[in-house]
Scaffold this active site. Structure first.
Site, PDB file in Angstrom:
ATOM      1  CG  ASP A  27      51.899 -18.602 -18.322  1.00  0.00           C
ATOM      2  OD1 ASP A  27      51.781 -18.810 -17.104  1.00  0.00           O
ATOM      3  OD2 ASP A  27      51.983 -19.522 -19.166  1.00  0.00           O
ATOM      4  CB  SER A  72      55.711 -16.958 -21.010  1.00  0.00           C
ATOM      5  OG  SER A  72      56.324 -16.918 -22.288  1.00  0.00           O
ATOM      6  CG  HIS A  87      51.059 -23.646 -14.167  1.00  0.00           C
ATOM      7  ND1 HIS A  87      51.514 -22.617 -14.933  1.00  0.00           N
ATOM      8  CD2 HIS A  87      50.284 -23.095 -13.206  1.00  0.00           C
ATOM      9  CE1 HIS A  87      51.037 -21.482 -14.449  1.00  0.00           C
ATOM     10  NE2 HIS A  87      50.287 -21.734 -13.403  1.00  0.00           N
TER      11      HIS A  87
HETATM   12 ZN   LIG Z   1      53.064 -22.867 -16.380  1.00  0.00          ZN
END
Ligand SMILES: [Zn+2]
Length: 286
Positions: free
Chosen positions: A79, A48, A211
């Site tokens: 991400d 992320s 997710h």
């Molecule tokens: Zn996610």
């Protein structure tokens, strides 16, 4: 080596899903790649915005590059990326995919931001896959007892909206909200909406991404894969396994060598990844 696009075509043909695991350091990277290599299946390393700033945007790319040069099907995904600028950085670093996450924005704004990233990707690094998200499923990898109040059944993605979003944005991958939630909910609720996944998968021709699958049962996740999911994200469960193992080791020894007190953390993460990859590629063991 196959590209991520080829690996997704392979997953589609075989009715399986590719595992996506978030890492923030080289211990996580090692655990995930060793597990995938042991099983001989492709895997996606997810970072992320915050994870890649901790790891280093270029550093994690270099590690994945080593695996790819060895011919391994290890791919790198930027991400949850919340701005065009941060997406551009991942595209410029030639990641294999990027997720532009406008799920919290109104539909039109989400579409506009996603389109901008798709356009930049096509012009500058045509190989990279762009994922779009529609339907808010929360943002954090927190442990909850029950479903958080700001996420409700109302935010689930309808097949009509999904189709319109994919048409307007030309994304390569699509992440719907189908009862999945970021973080881990101890009650196991809500269940995944398998019927909705089937309906969306009928109208959307690009691979679907699930997710927030931490906390969903193996059986549920396998049903979701059979319904058309081609990438499954696991983060919170992995973080939890890592932390618990390292905590135990650190508290029980005076050891100062990191490769000794971190080893158990790597081992526990690897066990979890092996378990998940077996489910994603073969279904739950009876
Ligand atoms: Zn996610």
């Amino acid at each position: 080596m196959k590209s991520l696009r080829d690996s997704l075509a392979w997953a589609e043909k075989n009715g399986v899903a590719i595992g996506h695991f978030n890492v923030s350091d080289s211990e996580g990277f090692r655990a995930v790649t060793e597990a995938a290599e042991e099983l001989g299946v492709p895997v996606i390393i997810g970072v992320s915005e915050k994870e890649r700033s901790f790891f280093g945007v270029a550093e994690i790319k270099a590690l994945v590059g080593v695996k790819q040069e060895q011919g391994k099907a290890v791919f790198l995904n930027a991400d949850h990326t919340y701005s065009f600028e941060a997406s551009r950085e991942a595209i410029d670093h030639k990641y294999d995919s990027v997720i532009i996450d406008g799920a919290e924005k109104p539909f039109a704004e989400n579409v506009a931001m996603t389109r901008e990233v798709v356009r930049y990707a096509r012009e500058n690094h045509p190989g990279i896959l762009v994922e779009g998200e529609l339907g808010f499923i929360g943002k954090s990898s927190t442990l909850y007892d029950n479903v958080p109040e700001n996420i409700s059944i109302q935010t689930q993605t309808t097949p009509e909206d999904a189709l319109e979003f994919v048409k307007l944005t030309s994304v390569d991958l699509f992440a719907p909200s189908v009862g999945n939630i970021h973080g881990l909910i101890r009650s196991g609720e809500p269940k995944l909406n398998i019927e909705l996944i089937k309906e969306i998968s009928k109208v959307i021709k690009v691979p679907l991404v699930l997710h927030g699958a931490s906390g969903n049962t193996d059986e549920e996740v396998w049903e979701a894969i059979k319904a058309g999911i081609r990438i499954v994200h696991i983060n919170t469960e992995l973080r939890l396994a890592y932390k618990e193992a390292v905590k135990k080791t650190i508290n029980s020894t005076d050891e100062v060598a990191p490769y000794k007190f971190m080893a158990e953390g790597v081992e526990e993460m690897k066990k979890l990844v092996l378990h998940k990859l077996k489910i994603f590629n073969h279904g739950p063991t009876k």
